[in-house]
Scaffold this motif. Sequence first.
Motif, short mmCIF file in Angstrom:
data_model
loop_
_atom_site.label_atom_id
_atom_site.label_comp_id
_atom_site.label_asym_id
_atom_site.label_seq_id
_atom_site.Cartn_x
_atom_site.Cartn_y
_atom_site.Cartn_z
N GLN A 209 0.90 -1.23 0.01
CA GLN A 209 0.04 -0.11 0.00
C GLN A 209 0.83 1.31 0.13
O GLN A 209 0.39 2.40 0.36
CB GLN A 209 -1.04 0.10 1.22
CG GLN A 209 -1.98 -1.26 1.20
CD GLN A 209 -2.80 -1.29 2.72
OE1 GLN A 209 -2.60 -0.23 3.36
NE2 GLN A 209 -3.49 -2.33 2.82
N GLY A 212 -0.14 4.36 -2.32
CA GLY A 212 -1.11 5.34 -1.69
C GLY A 212 -0.80 6.18 -0.35
O GLY A 212 -1.06 7.17 -0.50
N TYR A 222 -5.42 1.22 0.03
CA TYR A 222 -5.65 0.73 -1.15
C TYR A 222 -4.49 -0.07 -1.51
O TYR A 222 -3.05 0.55 -1.28
CB TYR A 222 -5.73 1.91 -2.18
CG TYR A 222 -7.08 2.49 -1.92
CD1 TYR A 222 -8.37 1.83 -2.51
CD2 TYR A 222 -7.16 3.64 -1.24
CE1 TYR A 222 -9.61 2.59 -2.57
CE2 TYR A 222 -8.53 4.07 -0.98
CZ TYR A 222 -9.64 3.75 -1.58
OH TYR A 222 -10.61 4.58 -1.61
N SER A 226 -4.60 -0.96 -7.18
CA SER A 226 -5.76 -0.40 -7.22
C SER A 226 -5.40 1.03 -7.29
O SER A 226 -6.16 1.83 -7.91
CB SER A 226 -6.48 -0.82 -5.99
OG SER A 226 -6.81 -2.25 -5.99
N THR A 227 -4.35 1.67 -6.61
CA THR A 227 -3.93 2.71 -6.65
C THR A 227 -3.60 3.41 -7.99
O THR A 227 -4.00 4.61 -8.32
CB THR A 227 -2.91 3.41 -5.53
OG1 THR A 227 -3.19 2.78 -4.53
CG2 THR A 227 -2.56 4.62 -5.49
N ASN A 230 -6.85 3.96 -9.82
CA ASN A 230 -7.67 5.23 -9.29
C ASN A 230 -6.85 6.48 -9.75
O ASN A 230 -7.60 7.50 -9.60
CB ASN A 230 -7.87 4.94 -7.62
CG ASN A 230 -8.66 3.91 -7.56
OD1 ASN A 230 -9.49 3.39 -8.28
ND2 ASN A 230 -8.58 3.20 -6.26
#
Length: 634
Positions: A209, A212, A222, A226-227, A230
Motif C-alpha cells: 500500500q 497510496g 488501497y 488499485s491505486t 484510481n
Amino acid sequence: MDNRISTKFFSYLRAHKAQTFVALLIISGVGYYGYQKFTAKEVLPQYITAPVERGTLIVSVSGTGQVASSNQIDVKPKASGTVVRVAVQTGKEVAADSVLIELDDSDALKTVRDASVNLESAKLSLDKLKQSADTLSILQSENALVSAKDNLEKLKLSQTTDYEKAQESKQKALDNITKAYEDAFNEISNSFLDLPTIMTKLDDILHGQEIGKADKSIGSGYINTSTLINTLSNTTDDRTKIQPFINYAENDYSAARSAYNVNLLSYQTASRFSERSVTEVLLTETIETTKRVTEAAKSQTTLFDTWTDLRTLRNATDYQQVASKVAEYRANLTTYNGQVNGHLSNLLAVQRTLQDNKDAVVSADRDLKAMDQNNPLDLSAAEQAVKEKEVSLLKLKAGADSLDIQTQELAIRQRENALADARQKLADYTVRAPLAGVVAKLNVKLGDPASSSTAVATLIAKQKIAEVSLNEVDVAKVQVGQKATLTFDAVQGLTITGDVVEIETIGTVSQGVVSYNVKIGFDTQDERIKPGMSVSAAIITDVRQDVLMVTGSAVKSQNGQGSYVEMLKDGTPERRSVEVGLSNDSVTEVSGDIREGEEVVTQTITSESSNTTTQQRSGGSLFPVGGFRVGGGR
C-alpha cells in the motif's frame, strides 16, 4: 522188430507220395542254400579303364536332306552395320570368297587395335618377368620394405599415444563434471541468497500500500495496483487500457511464486552431498525459477511504464508523490532484474559446462571403443604389409618362378585368342561370296543398314548345293562358313566336303517340331550326284586341338559339387576332381589334376551284373581299347 518198423515206414511213404516229395524238395533246398552260404567266396567288383589321351576333339551336328535342284543362295552378313561399299553389280560373275559388300567396321577395328596393344603389353610383361632384377629395382624394393617397417613402428607409437590421449580426455572430462556439480550447487546457493528478498519485493510492489500512502489525498487502504487505476483519469478509457497490464503482472508473479515455492522446497531438502541426479534436477528447477522471476519483474516494469505513458499523454500533473513512488519502484525493478539475470547467466553456464563434459566423456568412450576394435586390425595390416614387402624383395632377388612365368604365358595365350576373335569379328564386316556364281540381285546400296537377318545379295551358284534339315537345338550351333562332310545313299563310299553357305532365318513347324533348312555348297563336283538325291551331312561346329580327353562315361558328378573321374589305386577307385570342357557323343575334354596316359575307370562290373558290355566309341579312332582290370576294396 526192426523189420516191422522199416516195413511200416516204407508203407507210409508209399501212401503219402506227394507230401514226401515236397518234404524232400524243402530239405534239399535248405541244404543247398546252407552249403552255398558257408562255402561261397566274395566276388570283388571289376573295373574297365581307358587311358587319358591328348588330341583333337571334334564336335558336329548331323542332318539329312536332298541335293537342291536350284542353286540360288541368299547372302547375309555375320555382323550388323551401315553399308560403306558395294563391290559388285547385278549380273556380274564372282569367284568364291570375293568381296560383295563392306560394312562400317570402325568399332571392330578399334577392338582389334586394343586387343593388339593388350597382347604386346602381356609380351612385354613376360619379357620383364624373365629378366633378372636390376640394381635400381632391388634398391626400390628394399626402400619399400624399410618404409613399411617405419610405418609399422610409427603406427604402434601413434596408437599408444592416441589411446593415452583419449583416456586423459575422458578423465579430464570426468574431473570437470565433478567440479561442474560443485559449481552448480554453489550457483544455486548464490541464487537463493537473493531470490527470497526479490520475491518479497515483487509481492510488495503489486500488493503493498506504499503508493497510496505516498499521497495524503489517497491514504492507506488501497493496494498498489488499485491505486494505479484510481490515479488515472476517470473520464477517459485509461483505466481500461491499464487493466491488461495489471493482469499480466499478476499472472507472471503468480507463476514465478509457484515455481519459486517448489524450487525452494527442493533446495531446502538438498545439500552439496546429494546424488548428482538430485543436483541436476535442482539446477534445472532453479534455472526455470529465475526465468519466471525475470519475466515477473519485466511485467511489473511494463505496468509502471504504461501508467507513466498514459499520464504523460494526458499531461497530468496531479499525484506527484504517487509518480515519485512509481519511479522508485521502477528503479528497484531494474536492480532486481539485473541480479536475477546475473544468476540465470551463471546457472546456464554451469549447465552448459556439465553437458559439454558429459558429451566429452561419451566421445572419449566412443574413440576408445573404436581404437579397441580398429587398432589390432590396422596393426595386423601394417605387419602384413611388411611381410609382403619382404616376400616381394626375396622374389625379386630370386627372379621369377616357373608358376609366375606360366601364368603370364597363359595371359599371353588369352590375349592372342582375344586378338584372333577380334580379327574374326572384323572380317565379318566384309561380306564375301560363299561360292562362285553370278550376282542375281543386290538388295542394299550405300548407307543402308544391314544385319544378319538381311539378305544383301542373291547368288546363282555354279556348284551343287545340298539342303539339309536341322532341329532348333542343332541349328543354333551352326554358322555360315563352317565345314561339313556329305555322304550319299545313292553313291556308296562317296564323301564330299563342303561349306555352310546359308541358314534359314524362319523355321518350319511340323507336328510340334521346329526345323530349319541349311544350305551346304560342295567343294568338289561329281557327275554322279543328281538333284533330288538324298544326302546326309555332318557339320563341324567346334574343334579343340591339343586337349586332354577321356571317354564320356568316365566323367561323373555328384550333388552339384563338380565333376570327377576315378582312378585305381591298389585296386580301389580314387576320385580326382576335373574341369569339364567340350564334349561329343563319345569323348569329353578335361583339365585339372590329370595327365596324359593315366588310366581312368569307364565302367564298373559288380557281382549283381552278370552280363555287361564295354563301351564303344563311334568311329573307333580316337581311343584304343581300354584296359580291363580287376580290383576290390581293401
